[in-house]
Design a protein around this motif. Structure first.
Motif: not given
Length: 207
Positions: A67-73, A107-112
């Motif tokens: 999750i963290l890696t996806l958000f950072l990207m 980025a937050l909603p896209l991560t979700g």
């Protein structure tokens, strides 16, 4: 292009990319086996908001580092692409005070959203996490030092998911010692120390 990447307006986005690659490198060499305790209880409305955010981001469906890696990207790409488009049309870029919240808000909603399909193809936390006690009965290799009873040495072991663990190991008998490179069988755990016997020993018969 280098001037664009090194611009002060983009420092947070570049830092996010660097952190993302660092996490990947740590995982690759086996040093990223750490987690985050998300079970801390908070009373009142804050707890409800936090629980909702955790659920929305997919934490629990996917390992936290994924999750963290996806958000950072997503944060870094959103910010850099946005800054590049703005610079192309206006010749200037947003300051970090505007660019960072805007990129995080995207980025937050896209991560979700992306965590849901990813959870169907990637292993979940509960399927890969193992208790340290499950390493009893597995083999380990002494990496640093000489292990004697009362003087444990550093060893490396792998669990059933092939995740690497670094342990402190000592022989279970005073007449045994293990040198660097020796393969041993973990037979007991006493706190943070594992006791071991040479591989091939019928330790169950003598336990």
């Amino acid at each position: 292009m280098i001037d664009f990447w090194l611009a002060d307006e983009n420092m947070f986005f570049v830092a996010a990319l660097v952190l993302m690659f660092a996490i990947g490198l740590l995982q690759l060499i086996g040093l990223g086996d750490f987690g985050l305790d998300l079970d801390t209880e908070v009373d009142g409305e804050v707890s409800g908001v936090a629980d909702g955010l955790v659920s929305f981001l997919g934490i629990g469906r996917l390992p936290f580092l994924v999750i963290l890696t996806l958000f950072l990207m997503l944060f870094a790409l959103t910010g850099l692409v946005g800054q590049q488009l703005l610079q192309a049309f206006t010749g200037t870029m947003f300051t970090p005070y505007l660019a960072v919240p805007a990129a995080a808000g995207v980025a937050l909603p896209l991560t979700g959203l992306l965590s849901r399909p990813l959870s169907r193809i990637l292993p979940q936390d509960e399927t890969t996490a193992v208790s340290i006690d499950e390493l009893v009965g597995t083999r380990a290799v002494i990496e640093i030092g000489t292990a004697k009873l009362g003087y444990p040495a550093r060893a490396r072991a792998s669990d059933r998911h092939r995740h690497v663990h670094f342990l402190m190991v000592e022989p279970n008998s005073a007449d045994l010692s293990f040198a660097q490179g020796d393969e041993v069988l973990l037979v007991r755990r006493d706190g943070d120390i594992f006791q071991a016997v040479p591989t091939g020993t019928d330790w169950l018969r003598n336990a």
